[in-house]
Scaffold this motif. Structure first.
Motif, PDB file in Angstrom:
ATOM      1  N   GLU A 105       0.815  -1.230   0.000  1.00  0.00           N
ATOM      2  CA  GLU A 105       0.000   0.000   0.000  1.00  0.00           C
ATOM      3  C   GLU A 105       0.845   1.276   0.000  1.00  0.00           C
ATOM      4  O   GLU A 105       0.338   2.364  -0.222  1.00  0.00           O
ATOM      5  CB  GLU A 105      -0.969   0.008   1.200  1.00  0.00           C
ATOM      6  CG  GLU A 105      -0.338   0.085   2.574  1.00  0.00           C
ATOM      7  CD  GLU A 105       0.175  -1.254   3.127  1.00  0.00           C
ATOM      8  OE1 GLU A 105       0.187  -2.247   2.375  1.00  0.00           O
ATOM      9  OE2 GLU A 105       0.592  -1.274   4.301  1.00  0.00           O
ATOM     10  N   LYS A 107       3.132   4.201  -1.218  1.00  0.00           N
ATOM     11  CA  LYS A 107       3.329   4.804  -2.535  1.00  0.00           C
ATOM     12  C   LYS A 107       4.803   5.057  -2.832  1.00  0.00           C
ATOM     13  O   LYS A 107       5.345   4.603  -3.827  1.00  0.00           O
ATOM     14  CB  LYS A 107       2.524   6.110  -2.621  1.00  0.00           C
ATOM     15  CG  LYS A 107       2.156   6.469  -4.049  1.00  0.00           C
ATOM     16  CD  LYS A 107       1.310   7.712  -4.070  1.00  0.00           C
ATOM     17  CE  LYS A 107       1.106   8.156  -5.526  1.00  0.00           C
ATOM     18  NZ  LYS A 107       0.445   9.447  -5.594  1.00  0.00           N
ATOM     19  N   ASP A 108       5.459   5.783  -1.968  1.00  0.00           N
ATOM     20  CA  ASP A 108       6.867   6.129  -2.174  1.00  0.00           C
ATOM     21  C   ASP A 108       7.544   6.287  -0.828  1.00  0.00           C
ATOM     22  O   ASP A 108       6.954   6.823   0.099  1.00  0.00           O
ATOM     23  CB  ASP A 108       6.984   7.477  -2.910  1.00  0.00           C
ATOM     24  CG  ASP A 108       7.219   7.274  -4.396  1.00  0.00           C
ATOM     25  OD1 ASP A 108       7.912   6.311  -4.739  1.00  0.00           O
ATOM     26  OD2 ASP A 108       6.706   8.098  -5.182  1.00  0.00           O
ATOM     27  N   TRP A 128      14.302   7.464  -4.169  1.00  0.00           N
ATOM     28  CA  TRP A 128      12.909   7.111  -3.876  1.00  0.00           C
ATOM     29  C   TRP A 128      12.706   5.643  -4.217  1.00  0.00           C
ATOM     30  O   TRP A 128      13.295   5.140  -5.181  1.00  0.00           O
ATOM     31  CB  TRP A 128      11.945   7.975  -4.686  1.00  0.00           C
ATOM     32  CG  TRP A 128      11.943   9.403  -4.251  1.00  0.00           C
ATOM     33  CD1 TRP A 128      12.610  10.437  -4.827  1.00  0.00           C
ATOM     34  CD2 TRP A 128      11.245   9.945  -3.130  1.00  0.00           C
ATOM     35  NE1 TRP A 128      12.396  11.599  -4.137  1.00  0.00           N
ATOM     36  CE2 TRP A 128      11.551  11.336  -3.087  1.00  0.00           C
ATOM     37  CE3 TRP A 128      10.407   9.419  -2.157  1.00  0.00           C
ATOM     38  CZ2 TRP A 128      11.035  12.177  -2.119  1.00  0.00           C
ATOM     39  CZ3 TRP A 128       9.894  10.262  -1.180  1.00  0.00           C
ATOM     40  CH2 TRP A 128      10.204  11.617  -1.174  1.00  0.00           C
ATOM     41  N   GLN A 130       9.814   2.062  -3.991  1.00  0.00           N
ATOM     42  CA  GLN A 130       8.476   1.510  -3.715  1.00  0.00           C
ATOM     43  C   GLN A 130       8.392   0.064  -4.192  1.00  0.00           C
ATOM     44  O   GLN A 130       9.242  -0.377  -4.989  1.00  0.00           O
ATOM     45  CB  GLN A 130       7.403   2.346  -4.409  1.00  0.00           C
ATOM     46  CG  GLN A 130       7.576   2.389  -5.927  1.00  0.00           C
ATOM     47  CD  GLN A 130       6.383   3.040  -6.613  1.00  0.00           C
ATOM     48  OE1 GLN A 130       5.258   2.579  -6.457  1.00  0.00           O
ATOM     49  NE2 GLN A 130       6.641   4.103  -7.359  1.00  0.00           N
TER      50      GLN A 130
END
Lengths: 145, 303
Positions: A105, A107-108, A128, A130
């Motif tokens: 769930e 995002k980043d 970043w 995910q």
């Protein structure tokens, strides 16, 4: 028999064989394995101790560091992770793969990573991330280090 | 009677437990501070460095040697700061190891152009700057290595030492971040650190300063008039905003420089991190230096 040419020829052949055999062996060894001082080292590889320090903006499920197929270190479940590891440097550099697994769930998340190798300057990386993420980290130091 | 017997037994147990503690000898107050923080009383720490001593002149006394022979570990700063270490090792039993806290910290070399300004002959001519403690991140590394070494002599306290090491490392990281923030007010063109000798290499690398050591600022001997003139020229040419003596400054020379150039005199900096009654402890000494730099090189209140 004594003094016959056939006997002398036989003795000559045997003596020849006795000389040729070690010569062949000697020359054969020389071809298959040249002395060390004649070999040319293409790249210098050495094992070094290092310490890795991670800061995550979210909680990762798993963090792994690989060098090639070798798992060097793993952690996860905390926003701050650190640990000791041993890696191989080739020509003062190394390629590491960071494998990160995040909750579906999420995002980043931002990752800050620093690596300290004994006697060498710190290297830092921020990115970043995910999902199931693979990041390559090319470590390189100046030659003087 | 029972009361006295109880006190006697407690005293005996305290004395015995103290005697059982491994002895660690340190050669610099910073090392004493860190060992005490990491071990929290689990070792006996003996600091051989005298109060007010000179780091570059100091050598252990025969009495110190006796104490060191009883130790499990002698901790030095390393990076050739203690030029007597080889001789020291020869005079210690094999059971006593000398650990150099700064050995694995990445080295900063003294710029060959500044080699004549090195703090002493042992540290001149392109050798390594031994003052690694001017970077809290270098100290953070040294603390991590020191923690791992202490774990080896106290394996039963490994977890606690690891935890305390992490705490001290986090504090040092915060100290570095504090310094970055404080020093941010100093413009790039004023990031020139004029000191007596080339002792601030690690600081300059970490915080993007140019090191300009000026021989004579701290020298106990008076420099010649021609040397003074040359120094004044250098300071003017480099648009130097302030010069910083170290804790044993020659006031006469500083006054001459100040009068001739109008360049501000900063407060004395602690190069060797030997504290005193007013300023002591690693973080305080480091903050003292940073605050003085900001005060002298940062924008004045009117700017």
């Amino acid at each position: 028999m004594k003094g016959s040419p056939r006997f002398e020829i036989c003795l000559f052949v045997i003596a020849g064989l006795l000389l040729i055999l070690p010569l062949r062996l000697l020359t054969g060894v020389a071809v298959s394995a040249p002395p060390d001082h004649l070999t040319v080292s293409v790249s210098e590889t050495r094992e070094v101790n290092a310490w890795v320090d991670f800061r995550f903006s979210a909680l990762p499920e798993k963090v792994k560091i690989y060098q090639g197929d070798v798992l060097l270190w793993q952690g996860g479940g905390s926003r701050r992770e650190d640990g000791d590891l041993t890696l191989r440097l080739t020509d003062n550099g190394a390629l590491l793969r960071l494998e990160l697994l995040w909750p579906a769930e999420l995002k980043d998340a931002y990752v800050e990573c620093s690596l300290e190798v004994d006697e060498m300057s710190d290297l830092r990386k921020g990115f970043w991330s995910q999902g199931h993420d693979d990041q390559l980290w090319n470590l390189a130091w100046e030659e003087s280090q | 009677m029972k009361k006295y017997l109880f006190i006697f037994l407690v005293t005996c147990s305290v004395v015995l437990s103290a005697a059982e503690k491994p002895l660690v000898v340190t050669l610099h107050p910073l090392l004493t501070e860190m060992v005490l923080r990491l071990t929290d009383g689990e070792v006996e720490v003996f600091s051989v460095f005298p109060v007010g001593g000179d780091l570059h002149e100091f050598e252990p006394s025969p009495g110190d040697m006796v104490k060191m022979q009883e130790a499990v570990m002698v901790i030095a700063m390393g990076k050739h700061l203690e030029s007597y270490l080889d001789r020291l090792q020869e005079n210690l039993p094999e059971s006593v190891s000398i650990y150099e806290a700064g050995r694995l910290v990445p080295s900063v070399k003294i710029d060959p152009a500044n080699a004549i300004f090195a703090c002493c002959p042992a540290h001149s001519h392109g050798s390594i700057d031994p003052h690694w403690w001017h970077s809290p991140l270098a100290v953070r590394r040294a603390v991590r290595y020191l923690g791992r070494e202490l774990e080896k002599i106290l394996p039963e306290h490994k977890a606690e030492i690891r935890e305390r090491t992490g705490e001290v490392m986090a504090e040092l990281k915060d100290l570095n971040e504090w310094a970055v923030k404080e020093l941010a007010v100093i413009p790039k063109q004023d990031r020139k650190l004029v000191t007596a000798h080339a002792a601030f290499g690690y600081f300059c690398v970490e915080y993007n300063f140019q090191a300009i050591p000026v021989k004579g600022i701290n020298d106990e001997r008076n420099p010649s008039p021609s040397y003074l003139a040359e120094t004044i020229d250098t300071l003017k040419r480099e648009n130097i905003k302030a010069v910083f003596p170290e804790t044993k400054a020659n006031d006469a020379i500083l006054k001459s420089l100040n009068e001739a150039t109008g360049i501000r005199l900063g407060q004395s900096l602690y190069a060797d991190f030997i504290g005193n009654a007013d300023v002591n402890g690693y973080a305080n000494l480091f903050k003292y230096n940073v605050n003085n730099l900001v005060k002298a090189l940062g924008p004045s209140p009117s700017e």
